[in-house]
Design a protein around this motif. Sequence first.
Motif, mmCIF file in Angstrom:
data_model
loop_
_atom_site.group_PDB
_atom_site.id
_atom_site.type_symbol
_atom_site.label_atom_id
_atom_site.label_comp_id
_atom_site.label_asym_id
_atom_site.label_seq_id
_atom_site.Cartn_x
_atom_site.Cartn_y
_atom_site.Cartn_z
ATOM 1 N N GLY A 30 -12.204 15.630 3.874
ATOM 2 C CA GLY A 30 -13.531 15.066 3.617
ATOM 3 C C GLY A 30 -13.647 13.569 3.842
ATOM 4 O O GLY A 30 -14.638 12.958 3.445
ATOM 5 N N ALA A 31 -12.664 12.948 4.449
ATOM 6 C CA ALA A 31 -12.785 11.515 4.749
ATOM 7 C C ALA A 31 -13.936 11.282 5.731
ATOM 8 O O ALA A 31 -14.352 12.200 6.447
ATOM 9 C CB ALA A 31 -11.475 10.984 5.334
ATOM 10 N N ALA A 32 -14.440 10.061 5.759
ATOM 11 C CA ALA A 32 -15.509 9.716 6.699
ATOM 12 C C ALA A 32 -14.893 9.457 8.070
ATOM 13 O O ALA A 32 -14.128 8.509 8.239
ATOM 14 C CB ALA A 32 -16.262 8.488 6.207
ATOM 15 N N ASP A 57 -20.196 13.457 9.715
ATOM 16 C CA ASP A 57 -19.234 12.398 9.377
ATOM 17 C C ASP A 57 -18.319 12.840 8.234
ATOM 18 O O ASP A 57 -18.274 12.226 7.161
ATOM 19 C CB ASP A 57 -20.007 11.126 8.998
ATOM 20 C CG ASP A 57 -19.111 9.902 8.957
ATOM 21 O OD1 ASP A 57 -17.936 10.013 9.349
ATOM 22 O OD2 ASP A 57 -19.602 8.835 8.534
ATOM 23 N N PHE A 58 -17.581 13.919 8.480
ATOM 24 C CA PHE A 58 -16.823 14.571 7.398
ATOM 25 C C PHE A 58 -15.595 15.219 8.023
ATOM 26 O O PHE A 58 -15.708 16.195 8.771
ATOM 27 C CB PHE A 58 -17.729 15.644 6.770
ATOM 28 C CG PHE A 58 -17.190 16.276 5.513
ATOM 29 C CD1 PHE A 58 -17.652 15.875 4.262
ATOM 30 C CD2 PHE A 58 -16.243 17.295 5.568
ATOM 31 C CE1 PHE A 58 -17.177 16.478 3.095
ATOM 32 C CE2 PHE A 58 -15.762 17.902 4.406
ATOM 33 C CZ PHE A 58 -16.233 17.491 3.169
ATOM 34 N N GLY A 115 -9.333 8.212 10.369
ATOM 35 C CA GLY A 115 -8.601 7.039 9.907
ATOM 36 C C GLY A 115 -7.776 7.291 8.674
ATOM 37 O O GLY A 115 -7.166 6.365 8.138
ATOM 38 N N LEU A 170 -14.854 5.986 9.792
ATOM 39 C CA LEU A 170 -13.865 4.939 9.536
ATOM 40 C C LEU A 170 -12.676 5.037 10.501
ATOM 41 O O LEU A 170 -11.772 4.211 10.450
ATOM 42 C CB LEU A 170 -13.363 5.012 8.094
ATOM 43 C CG LEU A 170 -14.398 4.710 7.007
ATOM 44 C CD1 LEU A 170 -13.788 4.897 5.623
ATOM 45 C CD2 LEU A 170 -14.922 3.281 7.151
#
Lengths: 347, 347, 347
Positions: free
Chosen positions: C51-53, C45-46, C67, C56
């Motif tokens: 490095g955003a999740a 989840d990266f 996202g 989302l």
Amino acid sequence: MYPKNTWYVAATPDEIDEKPLGRTICDEKIVFYRPAAGQVAALEDFCPHRGAALSLGQVCEGKLVCGYHGLAMGCDGKTISMPGQRVQGFPKIRSYPVVEKYGFIWVWPGDAQLADESKIHHLEWAVSGDWAYAGGLYHVACDYRLMIDNLMDLTHETYVHTTSIGQKEIDETPVATKSEGDHVVTSRFMNNVMPPPFWKANLRGNGLADDVPVDRWQVCHFHPPSHVMIEVGVAHAGKGGYDADAKDKVYSIVVDFLTPETETSMWYFWGMARNFNVKDKALTAQIKEGQAKVFAEDTVVLEEQQRNLLRHPTRKLLMLNIDAGGVQSRRIIDRMLAAERPSPVVA
Amino acid sequence: MYPKNTWYVAATPDEIDEKPLGRTICDEKIVFYRPAAGQVAALEDFCPHRGAALSLGQVCEGKLVCGYHGLAMGCDGKTISMPGQRVQGFPKIRSYPVVEKYGFIWVWPGDAQLADESKIHHLEWAVSGDWAYAGGLYHVACDYRLMIDNLMDLTHETYVHTTSIGQKEIDETPVATKSEGDHVVTSRFMNNVMPPPFWKANLRGNGLADDVPVDRWQVCHFHPPSHVMIEVGVAHAGKGGYDADAKDKVYSIVVDFLTPETETSMWYFWGMARNFNVKDKALTAQIKEGQAKVFAEDTVVLEEQQRNLLRHPTRKLLMLNIDAGGVQSRRIIDRMLAAERPSPVVA
Amino acid sequence: MYPKNTWYVAATPDEIDEKPLGRTICDEKIVFYRPAAGQVAALEDFCPHRGAALSLGQVCEGKLVCGYHGLAMGCDGKTISMPGQRVQGFPKIRSYPVVEKYGFIWVWPGDAQLADESKIHHLEWAVSGDWAYAGGLYHVACDYRLMIDNLMDLTHETYVHTTSIGQKEIDETPVATKSEGDHVVTSRFMNNVMPPPFWKANLRGNGLADDVPVDRWQVCHFHPPSHVMIEVGVAHAGKGGYDADAKDKVYSIVVDFLTPETETSMWYFWGMARNFNVKDKALTAQIKEGQAKVFAEDTVVLEEQQRNLLRHPTRKLLMLNIDAGGVQSRRIIDRMLAAERPSPVVA
């Protein structure tokens, strides 16, 4: 990592009008208060008597009176008096340079000797009657530099703010980034596009048709240490875009003061200044409410991003063209950090 | 830092009447329960079978029955039985000396061999029909010694309790501190002052005029390890003050049992004993409600103070004359702590 | 301590039907999503960009679109596209073997090379029309092995679930434990007892008298890594018990998938499959509601037990006959853990 020999927005004036405010800035726990109407002072939030939080006290005849045993503190960090005590030998606490200007309380958390009010860069919208401003404050659990990245690259609007300011054309349009000294500018011009909901509302708010193509622009300005001002607007298509006559466009400045609280948290002073229909208070309130929702969407993304980065501290991130604004802004911050480091001693 | 070979108030009787109570005292997680009506037991809150919390169980025929698999535990920490098991070889868990006395449950968290019920100092107000008592319990996130400081120096009333018991004359009047063995007394006598709101209400509660000057006194008694009893009262001015006839004064004892939970948290058993109008239950309830508000004001100040001290662990605090009560009380605690340390081995 | 080269239940299908789901399994933060109807994918989840999740984001034409800036990710962890970017050089993120089967989403958090769908053991109740199933999910702050202990020894029902399925006869009846390869079975048969409330309701639900003695059974099956299926039921006494005719008994399988989140927390997928009155949806809902209450009772006990064990990390626990099911199950887990450890290098 944040520079300390610089001015940060610490509070809005209303936050200290009624009583002292305790707030941590750059890991310094500070009490802000008004010794008198129109004045502001900032001290270490630590009573030299027994360590009580001075921010729980109150201001009395210009002195900050500790809410525990009545020690009366002066703006310079020297104890003025305490009931039944001689206070000459009391240790001084730290005072911080602090200024009220442009509608904000600014603090200098580093070396007070270096503080210079003229280093706060001019904010025309804050002093001119041609502008209306409203904004808010969010506490965000992320490194303030993640927010700089976010604001210097508005590509994310398409994905994060799908229902308000996002539109497909944003990331179809290339972005230009340039640096001049300590000023970084990222700009994007989208011509002949349909306005997204936020801009439709603003067009209507300025008495302009909202169902016609527009030329849209976003010009992001980074100024150290962490202020991002974004010129945003739309003009009816073909009227000159950014340079169109006032009657053909709506134009605002998105105001972002990003103040580090700790290494992984920040105070986000956000707002919007506009130069149309400036006396329409209902419009001001409506814009603020809309912006509050849009900017809350960012905080969710950034806090998750921060958690991910803490989980993978050594993983390298990509630096693409769209990231250039953040990258160049961080370089300026890195220079400031290097300048604050003590020089190595040469043997 | 707290002595362990001493009695602390652990609970009020009603807390264990219905079911066992799990509570951490001096970093020992303890289950308190009644093996039978009028009896009390205290054990390590850890089932020797699989480590379940015995406090989630229930008392059955004098045994504490674990709520997980039915192990039945005796007051001595020895397992009595378990369905389908031979329990002779089960490891013993720790039991703690525990006593119900003066309306409280007292526990000795240290060496059980040294426990001696007679070391609980006498509380006349708790056994005499001439007194009425009511109180409450707060969990406070601070070192219990900060609360000792607070209670042995009532100067803070002027600042922390401005709307109830505080008045300017408190910190205009010098305080006297003396130590006799393990007993520290801080006293302050304010003559011919107007009573603050709390005392006006009490004067009325005892049928005395509340709009006339009074002589007011505060006599704080520290007894180890951390009990502070404060004689407080007002008499109509000129009637003898502290020594006035009962008909001319209202007089109470503020009761404070400060029990360490961890190094930075505590259980605050607070209350008030009075010897006027003792049958007036409405008055008792009203005093308790008022005291609850006043003492909650202290917890805010002390929790912030604790956070400040943790942030600056090496900073020296001032020790003024008003702090003498706390300083002398802490010296007694330090002696107790030294006595508990193992003697150094001499080679 | 949990094996990683194995299948765990990660989610229920409905959790990923509408949007991606971020969930930590065995300390791996994973995003689960459906690239298309009926398909499932699992990725780190990266987002490789900043490095955003990814959780989302949203799924768009089979791709997981970040996202934040619209990076489009493929199921294999390779970036497919990003607006205005060449993505060939983007670092790959990890993808996890994932399968939808038996009404659950299963993930293999370890070495993908070793993943083999056939290792998910068969669940007849999940595929046969003769059964009805309903269940829920709890997050529990304990090592998943404490839950294995709990489920492989139902003695605790007498104490933890006094008002539903507990009854005195449970711990009066000896338990038998046997191991065959990686399968551990704990069984207990109680003959001629009165049914407790939960079973009375089920008898009525199946049109059987509920006020007569029954033969009751509990047969707990452990399968690695941490799945416990419990055959439970009652038959009217003397009709053959476990082997009675369908018309004389009510019979269910308690379903427990225990998925480690971290060393001290877990996802508890609980449910019940029954083969009577399977079309009665009101009964299904009623059983689920009852089970939700019963299983919530366990979480309280286990979370306190976990806190106790963390407080006393070196203290030895007892291993009684009733604990044999848990002990033998843990031995299988230990073997799996040993097999995952790298072989020592021989010099």
